[in-house]
Design an enzyme around this catalytic site. Structure first.
Site, PDB file in Angstrom:
ATOM      1  N   VAL A  27       0.857  -1.197   0.000  1.00  0.00           N
ATOM      2  CA  VAL A  27       0.000   0.000   0.000  1.00  0.00           C
ATOM      3  C   VAL A  27       0.892   1.245   0.000  1.00  0.00           C
ATOM      4  O   VAL A  27       0.718   2.176  -0.808  1.00  0.00           O
ATOM      5  CB  VAL A  27      -0.944  -0.003   1.240  1.00  0.00           C
ATOM      6  N   GLY A 108     -15.216  -8.447  10.362  1.00  0.00           N
ATOM      7  CA  GLY A 108     -15.490  -7.358  11.303  1.00  0.00           C
ATOM      8  C   GLY A 108     -14.875  -6.057  10.793  1.00  0.00           C
ATOM      9  O   GLY A 108     -15.473  -4.982  10.878  1.00  0.00           O
ATOM     10  N   ASP A 131      -8.369 -17.554   8.947  1.00  0.00           N
ATOM     11  CA  ASP A 131      -9.559 -18.411   8.866  1.00  0.00           C
ATOM     12  C   ASP A 131     -10.034 -18.642   7.423  1.00  0.00           C
ATOM     13  O   ASP A 131     -10.760 -19.592   7.157  1.00  0.00           O
ATOM     14  CB  ASP A 131     -10.712 -17.803   9.671  1.00  0.00           C
ATOM     15  N   GLU A 227     -11.590 -25.228  16.255  1.00  0.00           N
ATOM     16  CA  GLU A 227     -11.887 -24.610  17.556  1.00  0.00           C
ATOM     17  C   GLU A 227     -13.401 -24.548  17.854  1.00  0.00           C
ATOM     18  O   GLU A 227     -13.858 -24.879  18.943  1.00  0.00           O
ATOM     19  CB  GLU A 227     -11.359 -23.181  17.412  1.00  0.00           C
ATOM     20  N   ILE A 265      -0.025 -19.998  17.816  1.00  0.00           N
ATOM     21  CA  ILE A 265       1.173 -20.327  17.025  1.00  0.00           C
ATOM     22  C   ILE A 265       0.832 -20.211  15.535  1.00  0.00           C
ATOM     23  O   ILE A 265       1.652 -19.786  14.726  1.00  0.00           O
ATOM     24  CB  ILE A 265       1.629 -21.757  17.371  1.00  0.00           C
TER      25      ILE A 265
HETATM   26  O1  F6P Z   1      -8.172 -14.475  13.362  1.00  0.00           O
HETATM   27  C1  F6P Z   1      -9.282 -15.283  13.537  1.00  0.00           C
HETATM   28  C2  F6P Z   1      -9.074 -16.138  14.718  1.00  0.00           C
HETATM   29  O2  F6P Z   1      -7.824 -16.693  14.544  1.00  0.00           O
HETATM   30  C3  F6P Z   1     -10.081 -17.235  15.004  1.00  0.00           C
HETATM   31  O3  F6P Z   1      -9.844 -18.419  14.326  1.00  0.00           O
HETATM   32  C4  F6P Z   1      -9.957 -17.384  16.488  1.00  0.00           C
HETATM   33  O4  F6P Z   1     -11.114 -17.911  17.050  1.00  0.00           O
HETATM   34  C5  F6P Z   1      -9.724 -15.987  16.920  1.00  0.00           C
HETATM   35  O5  F6P Z   1      -9.047 -15.356  15.866  1.00  0.00           O
HETATM   36  C6  F6P Z   1      -8.964 -15.837  18.204  1.00  0.00           C
HETATM   37  O6  F6P Z   1      -8.658 -14.509  18.380  1.00  0.00           O
HETATM   38  P1  F6P Z   1      -8.001 -13.819  19.624  1.00  0.00           P
HETATM   39  O7  F6P Z   1      -7.652 -14.861  20.616  1.00  0.00           O
HETATM   40  O8  F6P Z   1      -6.805 -13.135  19.078  1.00  0.00           O
HETATM   41  O9  F6P Z   1      -9.003 -12.871  20.119  1.00  0.00           O
END
Ligand code: F6P
Length: 337
Positions: A27, A108, A131, A227, A265
């Site tokens: 950018v 978001g 994701d 997750e 990680i």
């Molecule tokens: O970036 C998305 C993500 O990695 C999701 O897969 C996960 O649930 C979330 O972020 C966790 O985010 P944090 O712990 O940084 O709030």
């Protein structure tokens, strides 16, 4: 052709992903080459609200193409969801003469872009999340690096699982998305993969697969769990999706799986070639959009090509799991012999 913008801001928001720095660099370099000023905004929308910004020159992005994380820092900002917060951000833009913003992040972040553009600031979003769950684009920055990080860890686990003839249950990131779990599951030859997008049945999708693999002479098993596989926040936090699946395996089959949660990680590390190149192409494209007077766009990767799409339309494209990858997984795990 004259640029439609004179000074742009760039920010990263939401969960970080490997390759975000490469996008920021692209950018900045593209804008400067066109004679457009660039302002770096720290900590996503919060930085725009509080005016936590700095002028970016060519040197400010030197030696970052290979770095994980984001030099701009990132945050999830509740205040920006309010009208008051948005007004403050607009005031910062007006004060600093920022007439366009490039925001790098996930869904978001794009909803934030929409809010800002409704207040008259031109915005372009770049998809950056491990994701890979943004419906309008086939690819989001960081996905491939994160997948490779998970694969490397799982390959190591496989060695020890094989020696001890054990079952491994590995949790990969993906609160609401199973793309990473599915992709990693295919790449590691998993026995089963559990994802939030589709209802799954423990007996059929886990227990039977382990029994079936046993019948075919296997003595170690690899279960990949996203997750958010249970679609249940309580289980996700306590004891955690992988731990819950391991408990169920123990109760049903009498074996004692070992649980590994790969966690954050997966979000770190040097971006690989795919992420560096995609991020650079997307960063370039975002500035070209703003320079051409386009507003309210999302940069997308579709069929190998970079393009852009209306932000509102983009946000309406539902997230989905690759049906062809699912069929492949099914064929690999549901074998009869
Ligand atoms: O970036 C998305 C993500 O990695 C999701 O897969 C996960 O649930 C979330 O972020 C966790 O985010 P944090 O712990 O940084 O709030």
């Amino acid at each position: 052709m004259e640029n439609a913008v004179k000074r742009i801001g760039v920010l990263t928001s939401g969960g970080d992903s490997p390759g975000m720095n490469a996008a920021v660099r692209a950018v900045v370099r593209t804008a400067l080459s066109r004679g457009i000023d660039v302002i770096g905004i720290r900590r996503g929308w919060s930085g725009l609200i509080s005016g936590d910004v700095f002028r970016m020159d060519g040197d400010s992005v030197a030696h970052i193409i290979n770095r994980g994380g984001t030099i701009l820092y990132t945050a999830r900002c509740e205040e920006f969801k309010t009208e008051e917060g948005q007004q403050k951000a607009v005031a910062t833009c007006k004060l600093l003469g920022i007439d366009g913003v490039v925001a790098i992040g996930g869904g978001g972040t794009f909803r934030g872009c929409l809010a800002l553009s409704r207040h008259g600031i031109s915005v372009v979003g770049i998809p950056g999340t491990i994701d890979n769950d943004i419906g309008c684009t086939h690819y989001s920055i960081g996905y491939d690096t994160a997948a490779n990080t998970a694969i490397e860890a799982i390959d190591r686990l496989r060695d020890t699982m094989q020696s001890h003839e054990r079952c491994s249950v590995v949790e990969v990131m993906g609160h609401r998305a199973g793309n990473l779990a599915l992709y990693v599951g295919i790449a590691t030859g998993a026995t089963a993969v559990l994802m939030p997008e589709h209802p799954w049945d423990f007996q059929k999708d886990v227990a039977e697969r382990i029994r079936n693999a046993r019948l075919h002479g296997k003595s170690h098993f690899m279960i990949i769990v996203a997750e958010g596989a249970f679609n249940n926040d309580e289980i996700m936090k306590n004891p955690g999706s992988a731990a819950k699946v391991a408990e169920m395996i123990h109760e049903e089959l009498g074996i004692e799986p070992r649980v590994t949660v790969l966690g954050h990680i997966q979000r770190g590390g040097c971006p690989n070639a795919r992420d560096r190149v995609t991020a650079t192409r997307m960063g370039y494209w975002a500035v070209e959009c703003l320079a051409a007077g386009k507003n309210n766009r999302v940069v997308c990767h579709q069929g190998g090509t970079i393009c852009d799409m209306d932000m509102e339309e983009a946000l309406e494209v539902p997230h989905s799991i690759s049906a062809s990858e699912e069929r492949v997984l099914q064929a690999m795990t549901g074998f009869e012999g």
